[in-house]
Scaffold this motif. Structure first.
Motif, PDB file in Angstrom:
ATOM      1  N   GLN A 150       0.852  -1.188   0.000  1.00 18.82           N
ATOM      2  CA  GLN A 150       0.000   0.000   0.000  1.00 18.82           C
ATOM      3  C   GLN A 150       0.886   1.234   0.000  1.00 18.82           C
ATOM      4  O   GLN A 150       2.081   1.155   0.270  1.00 18.82           O
ATOM      5  CB  GLN A 150      -0.922  -0.005   1.227  1.00 18.82           C
ATOM      6  CG  GLN A 150      -1.835  -1.227   1.288  1.00 18.82           C
ATOM      7  CD  GLN A 150      -2.647  -1.263   2.566  1.00 18.82           C
ATOM      8  OE1 GLN A 150      -3.189  -0.264   3.002  1.00 18.82           O
ATOM      9  NE2 GLN A 150      -2.721  -2.435   3.188  1.00 18.82           N
ATOM     10  N   ASP A 151       0.311   2.389  -0.317  1.00 19.99           N
ATOM     11  CA  ASP A 151       1.082   3.628  -0.337  1.00 19.99           C
ATOM     12  C   ASP A 151       1.807   3.823   0.992  1.00 19.99           C
ATOM     13  O   ASP A 151       1.221   3.638   2.069  1.00 19.99           O
ATOM     14  CB  ASP A 151       0.162   4.829  -0.582  1.00 19.99           C
ATOM     15  CG  ASP A 151      -0.255   4.940  -2.039  1.00 19.99           C
ATOM     16  OD1 ASP A 151       0.326   4.233  -2.878  1.00 19.99           O
ATOM     17  OD2 ASP A 151      -1.179   5.721  -2.331  1.00 19.99           O
ATOM     18  N   GLY A 157       3.256   7.942  -0.420  1.00 20.85           N
ATOM     19  CA  GLY A 157       3.343   7.334  -1.742  1.00 20.85           C
ATOM     20  C   GLY A 157       4.170   8.120  -2.744  1.00 20.85           C
ATOM     21  O   GLY A 157       4.120   7.834  -3.943  1.00 20.85           O
ATOM     22  N   CYS A 200      10.256   3.639   2.936  1.00 20.46           N
ATOM     23  CA  CYS A 200      10.036   2.760   1.769  1.00 20.46           C
ATOM     24  C   CYS A 200      11.243   2.723   0.845  1.00 20.46           C
ATOM     25  O   CYS A 200      11.233   2.014  -0.169  1.00 20.46           O
ATOM     26  CB  CYS A 200       8.804   3.204   0.997  1.00 20.46           C
ATOM     27  SG  CYS A 200       8.971   4.815   0.153  1.00 20.46           S
ATOM     28  N   THR A 205       5.860   2.346  -1.678  1.00 22.96           N
ATOM     29  CA  THR A 205       4.892   1.436  -1.050  1.00 22.96           C
ATOM     30  C   THR A 205       5.504   0.785   0.188  1.00 22.96           C
ATOM     31  O   THR A 205       6.723   0.780   0.374  1.00 22.96           O
ATOM     32  CB  THR A 205       4.462   0.313  -2.016  1.00 22.96           C
ATOM     33  OG1 THR A 205       5.600  -0.461  -2.391  1.00 22.96           O
ATOM     34  CG2 THR A 205       3.800   0.904  -3.261  1.00 22.96           C
TER      35      THR A 205
END
Length: 232
Positions: A150-151, A157, A200, A205
């Motif tokens: 997921q973001d 994101g 990330c 993500t």
């Protein structure tokens, strides 16, 4: 059918409460209709057509007509033959609460309670199904991994974040000994004002607990469990 039986059970409880309150005030004109429908369901049971009986019982509840006092027992018996043991137990319990020792089918209800003990124990001991006896299947959202990409919540994101040292400007200021402001390139971000997201690492993500299965990697299906590893 799995979905909706909890709704039926709740409606049944409300209808019995309403009917008990109304009984002392007026004759219930629709009871004859629901009784006839129940007799049709019983005929289907005699022919071992439990799917048909099930549909008739559901129709009686959906119609909001007064519920015959013996119907929960017959519905419980039908659900037992359809292997919906948890739902059968729920309706049987309601029957006993309503009628107690005075029920026309009290002895049969007690016998059904005994027959339910084994299947309910199997459900409780089984790791392949939920407490209602419906088999688990692999979550299609996370494919059984329990997490989904997921973001990234840290960089929203984007894969980059603003440099905190220069406040995203790429330059920092210092005052020299003469109290004059001097400008320097920020060595932390190489004067770009932004950095690769440390969470990330620029992928934008992150893995988060799957919202569909809540991190279990599996969801409940609409198939009754056989309590065997190789069930289809």
């Amino acid at each position: 059918m799995k979905f909706g039986l909890n709704k039926y059970f709740a409606i049944l409880c409300l209808l019995f409460t309403f009917c008990n309150l109304q009984e002392s005030y007026a004759q219930r004109p629709n009871l004859g209709t629901s009784s006839r429908m129940m007799n049709s369901a019983k005929d289907a049971m005699d022919k071992e057509d439990y799917d048909k009986a099930n549909n008739i019982f559901r129709h009686i509840i959906d119609s909001n007509a007064p519920i015959p006092q013996e119907m929960p027992y017959h519905f419980a018996e039908t659900l037992f033959h359809l292997k919906q043991y948890d739902n059968s137990s729920n309706f049987l319990q309601k029957y006993m609460e309503i009628n107690g020792f005075n029920g026309e089918n009290y002895e049969e209800a007690r016998e059904l309670q005994t027959r339910l003990e084994g299947p309910l124990a199997e459900i409780r001991a089984c790791q392949l199904c939920d407490r209602k006896g419906y088999a688990y299947e692999t979550c299609s959202t996370c494919e059984g991994h329990a997490h989904t990409p997921q973001d990234c919540s840290y960089c929203k994101g984007k894969g980059i974040v603003g440099c905190s040292r220069c406040a995203g400007k790429g330059m920092i200021t210092k005052k020299n000994v003469f109290n004059l402001v001097e400008y320097y390139e920020c060595d932390r971000c190489n004067a770009e004002g932004r950095l690769t997201c440390p969470e990330c690492e620029g992928s934008k993500t992150e893995l988060k607990t799957c919202k569909t299965c809540k991190g279990s990697g599996r969801v409940t299906s609409d198939k009754l469990c056989s309590h065997e590893d190789n069930q289809s």
